[in-house]
Design an enzyme around this catalytic site. Structure first.
Site, short mmCIF file in Angstrom:
data_model
loop_
_atom_site.label_atom_id
_atom_site.label_comp_id
_atom_site.label_asym_id
_atom_site.label_seq_id
_atom_site.Cartn_x
_atom_site.Cartn_y
_atom_site.Cartn_z
N ASP A 1 0.81 -1.23 0.00
CA ASP A 1 0.00 0.00 0.00
C ASP A 1 0.84 1.28 0.00
OD1 ASP A 1 1.06 -0.40 2.51
OD2 ASP A 1 -0.83 -0.31 3.60
N HIS A 2 2.01 1.24 0.65
CA HIS A 2 2.76 2.49 0.84
C HIS A 2 3.51 2.96 -0.40
CE1 HIS A 2 1.86 1.86 5.03
NE2 HIS A 2 2.52 2.94 5.39
N ASP B 1 3.70 -1.09 11.66
CA ASP B 1 3.16 0.19 11.25
C ASP B 1 2.49 0.80 12.48
OD1 ASP B 1 2.37 1.70 8.47
OD2 ASP B 1 0.98 2.11 10.11
N ARG C 1 -1.72 12.31 10.18
CA ARG C 1 -0.42 12.91 10.43
C ARG C 1 -0.32 14.24 9.70
NH1 ARG C 1 3.16 8.05 11.20
NH2 ARG C 1 2.53 7.72 13.35
N SER D 1 6.05 7.53 13.00
CA SER D 1 6.14 6.25 12.29
C SER D 1 6.98 5.22 13.04
CB SER D 1 6.75 6.49 10.92
OG SER D 1 7.28 5.28 10.39
N ARG E 1 8.93 3.21 11.53
CA ARG E 1 10.04 2.81 10.65
C ARG E 1 11.35 2.66 11.42
NH1 ARG E 1 9.25 8.59 7.77
NH2 ARG E 1 7.18 7.68 7.68
C1 MIC Z 1 3.07 6.41 8.72
O1 MIC Z 1 1.87 6.60 8.77
O2 MIC Z 1 3.93 7.19 9.14
C2 MIC Z 1 3.56 5.13 8.06
C3 MIC Z 1 4.18 5.51 6.79
O3 MIC Z 1 2.48 4.28 7.81
C4 MIC Z 1 4.56 4.48 9.00
C5 MIC Z 1 5.23 3.30 8.45
C6 MIC Z 1 6.36 3.61 7.52
O4 MIC Z 1 7.10 4.55 7.74
O5 MIC Z 1 6.49 2.85 6.55
C7 MIC Z 1 3.99 4.13 10.37
O6 MIC Z 1 3.00 4.70 10.76
O7 MIC Z 1 4.56 3.33 11.08
FE1 SF4 Z 2 -0.71 4.66 5.10
FE2 SF4 Z 2 0.36 5.32 7.46
FE3 SF4 Z 2 -1.08 7.07 6.07
FE4 SF4 Z 2 -2.26 5.07 7.17
S1 SF4 Z 2 -1.19 6.69 8.23
S2 SF4 Z 2 -2.62 5.81 5.10
S3 SF4 Z 2 -0.76 3.44 6.96
S4 SF4 Z 2 0.88 6.19 5.47
#
Ligand code: MIC
Ligand code: SF4
Length: 748
Positions: A92-93, A157, A445, A641, A643
């Protein structure tokens, strides 16, 4: 989720919960019931909120395509033939939003084929369910297929807690945690403190689930939930749909909470039935008493939760948060005045709905209801409108039910069922790269640079229905609840509150679900990684600790203010190299604000004195000289995140110690897992003592022990020294990770 697994869990609960009631000498909250039911060894386990380290057996692991690459690469190092618990991978990302779903999908499949082939082949081999690109966003797909009341899941995640909407404990973790659980190890977490949120009244009118969490963010802040579980209950909960509950739990990640969850109720049962899981709904109904807190707890919550928040939903106003932090909250009615006072650009350049947080049928229908009203009054959207459906099911259903047609009528673009603009996978051409501008979305976010890579974009978050109304107004100065607009007939137009049924009357439509089961003979499948790949690199173990203290290490960076993992390891274009540690390390600290110089992403090389250098280039130079380095950080360091690149890149380029005012949970664990030393100032004001050109020693490492403070010596350029005290939260086992060089090394 296999119904047998759920059945076995429920059958095991009564005796385990009774044992816990006896041992604790009191009734249980729901969070405790689930934790106890998943204890690796209840009898040996110490239980002490905020202190004990829990060892748990998880029911499920979920991975997505960006963090999942590292999780799988680490799992592969464990040398197991198959995963030990049910697991899935969701693509998805990596899908970039550019011109709309169809073209974006084609482009993504070509651009990312190498990574998809790796994830696909590894899933096939190791017994992992694979959800193809376009099938949907991890948390929505998990809610529709796998989440169940009373379960325990971890996911690579941070928004994994979305499944709390179905009464599950679902926790966001780093990839290493997932890799270990998949390899069959117990999973560890600090026994969380508990916040009880008692909901009374009813959601109605413009107020939606999103407002519950945006309001709480304003109240509790982005670190208010650290190492805590937020448990929602009370009569008001019945007025929130299961997917609305999911929204609230999803965005509990922004509170820094370990997770959030709701007590099982009829709305959850209805959702389980609508998503083809009548068997699990019936099982949960038959076991209802184990899937809610004990009655004594609900009657006198202050006695059993560490904190209680009372929230009357009937009094709650729609909220909007931003810019730059999800806890900058106010009711929408107060926004216009603040926009004027702060001088923020009032014009809205883009309006976006959907994402994993808010893309339920109810969200889409309420938004379409708002859009229809305006269309009927002859109004046109003033702002480009982008829609991200959370899954193929949602996409097909909104298409069938005419919701998409409404969005298209207002000029909206439907994007792929993927993360897209929420993670900076958004090619925007309507504003200059450093142009100050405003966007509104229903995402979770809004850190600077998050959506389009530009820190000059001001991002506000609110419910999808409010976003839709704002798209017609085109300005932040409009209050959709109380305000009026002038229609083409010259008459005043006022929106009426949005309406929608919570679940589609005709059931969910199905399209290409995009699921592929693992191979029956996994041992015969080879994992697809091209040698010399630009995108994937097999991991080399990090070196063991050499047994020596850290003496006079330079400071690579002292960060000022918010240092999220997006600041430490930005996403967007960098998602390309999430499986290649060396290449992704070029992004290290690109977003971090240098406390010494005030610039972002750059600093002074402590050896050569050259200024204006990227942190990566400085770190690579120090590494080449055989020198380690330290990081000094501010409050809630590593927020956001999950990550683990934000820990792995520093580790890879020579970081030894990270000393901060406070840590966010997932990142602190990620640092420990990768063999770094995370320390916290005993006196937060000591942060101020570190200056450009100082060196830092950490002594007594051979005597490192749980709860034992660590002395840190600051060496000033004039050869004077200052010694300060720091603390850490490492257990014996975690100290073992540090000594071995990483958790993975310790395992082998
Ligand atoms: C996010 O919402 O920040 C992400 C992208 O989903 C991350 C995961 C990532 O950095 O791949 C998360 O929430 O953990
Ligand atoms: Fe994707 Fe993270 Fe955004 Fe949700 S918050 S849509 S998992 S990047």
């Amino acid at each position: 989720m296999a119904v047998d697994q759920v059945k076995r869990l429920y059958e095991s609960m009564p005796s385990k919960l009774d044992a816990a009631r006896r041992r604790f000498g009191r009734p249980l909250t729901l969070a405790e019931k689930i934790l106890v039911a998943h204890a690796d060894d209840f009898a040996k386990q110490e239980w002490s909120r905020g202190k004990a380290q829990l060892r748990l057996r998880v029911d499920r692991v979920s991975l997505q395509d960006a963090t999942g690459q590292m999780a799988l690469l680490q799992f592969m190092q464990a040398g197991k033939p198959q995963v030990a618990v049910p697991s899935t991978v969701h693509c998805d990302h990596l899908i970039r939003a550019q011109t709309g779903a169809a073209d974006d999908m084609k482009r993504a499949i070509t651009e990312n084929s190498e990574v998809y082939n790796f994830l696909h082949s590894a899933s096939k081999k190791y017994g992992i369910g694979f959800w193809k690109p376009g099938a949907g966003i991890i948390h929505q797909v998990v809610l529709e297929n796998y989440a169940f009341p009373g379960g325990l899941m971890i996911g690579a995640d941070s928004h994994t807690p979305n499944a709390g909407g179905l009464g599950m404990i679902a926790i966001g973790v780093g990839g290493a945690d997932c890799g270990e659980a998949m390899a069959g190890l117990a999973w560890e977490v600090l026994d969380p403190k508990l916040i009880g949120v008692r909901l009374t009244g009813k959601l109605s009118g413009w107020t939606s689930a999103k407002d519950v969490i945006t309001y709480l963010l304003g109240l509790l802040t982005v670190k208010g939930g650290t190492n805590k579980i937020v448990e929602y209950f009370g009569p008001g909960a019945a007025s929130i749909s299961a997917t609305g509950k999911g929204t609230i739990c999803n965005m509990g990640a922004e509170l820094g909470a370990t997770t959030s969850l709701f007590h099982f109720d009829d709305r959850m049962a209805a959702y389980l039935r609508a998503t083809d899981r009548a068997d699990i709904a019936a099982l949960a109904e038959a076991n209802r008493e184990h899937l809610v807190a004990d009655p004594e707890v609900q009657a006198d919550p202050a006695k059993y939760y560490d904190e209680v928040v009372d929230l009357d939903l009937s009094e709650l106003e729609p909220h909007i948060v931003g810019p730059h932090s999800p806890d900058r909250a106010r009711p929408i009615s107060k926004l216009a005045a603040e926009v004027k006072k702060e001088g923020w650009p009032a014009e809205i350049k883009q309006a976006l709905i959907g994402s994993c947080t808010n893309s339920s049928y109810e969200d889409m229908k309420r938004s379409a209801h708002v859009a229809m009203q305006a269309l009927k009054a002859g109004l046109k959207a003033r702002t480009p409108f982008l829609v991200t459906p959370g899954s193929e099911r949602i996409y097909q259903t909104i298409k069938r039910d005419g919701i998409m047609a409404t969005f298209e009528q207002i000029g909206g673009t439907v994007l792929a069922n993927a993360c897209g603009p929420c993670i900076g996978q958004w090619k925007r051409s309507d504003v200059g790269s450093q142009e100050s501008n405003t966007i509104v979305s229903s995402f979770n976010r809004n850190f600077p640079g998050r959506n389009d890579g530009s820190a000059a974009t001001l991002s506000f978050l609110t419910s999808p229905e409010i976003v839709t109304a704002l798209a017609f107004a085109g300005t932040l100065e409009f209050d959709p609840v109380h305000g009026t607009m002038i229609g083409p007939d010259g008459k005043a137009f006022r929106f009426t509150p949005p309406e929608s049924e919570e679940l589609p009357a005709q059931g969910f439509a199905k399209g290409e679900e995009g699921y592929e089961a693992p191979a029956a003979d996994g041992e015969r499948v080879a994992v697809d990684i091209l040698p010399n790949s630009e995108r994937l690199q097999l991991l080399q173990p990090f070196p063991r600790w050499d047994g020596k203290d850290f003496i006079e290490l330079p400071i690579l960076v002292k960060t000022k203010g918010k240092t999220t993992t997006d600041h430490i390891s930005p996403a967007g274009a960098w998602l390309r190299v999430r499986g290649h540690l060396d290449k992704i390390s070029d992004n290290m600290f690109l977003g971090a604000l240098n406390a010494f110089t005030g610039e972002a992403g750059k600093g002074v090389n402590p050896v050569t004195g050259e200024s204006g250098k990227t942190f990566t280039s400085i770190a690579r130079d120090l590494k080449a000289r055989g020198m380690g380095w330290v990081v000094i950080g501010d409050e809630n360091y590593g927020e956001g995140s999950s990550r683990e690149h934000a820990a792995m890149s520093p580790r890879y380029l020579g970081c030894k110690v990270v000393i901060v005012r406070s840590f966010a949970r997932i990142h602190e664990t990620n640092l420990k897992k990768q063999g770094l030393l995370p320390l916290v100032f005993a006196r937060p004001s000591d942060y101020a003592l570190f200056e450009q050109g100082d060196r830092v020693s950490v002594r007594g490492l051979a005597e490192l022990a749980p709860a034992k403070p660590v002395d840190v010596v600051i060496h000033k350029p004039d050869h004077t020294t200052v010694t300060i005290q720091t603390n850490h939260t490492m257990t014996d086992e975690q100290i073992g990770w540090f000594k071995a060089g990483s958790a993975l090394n310790a395992l082998k």
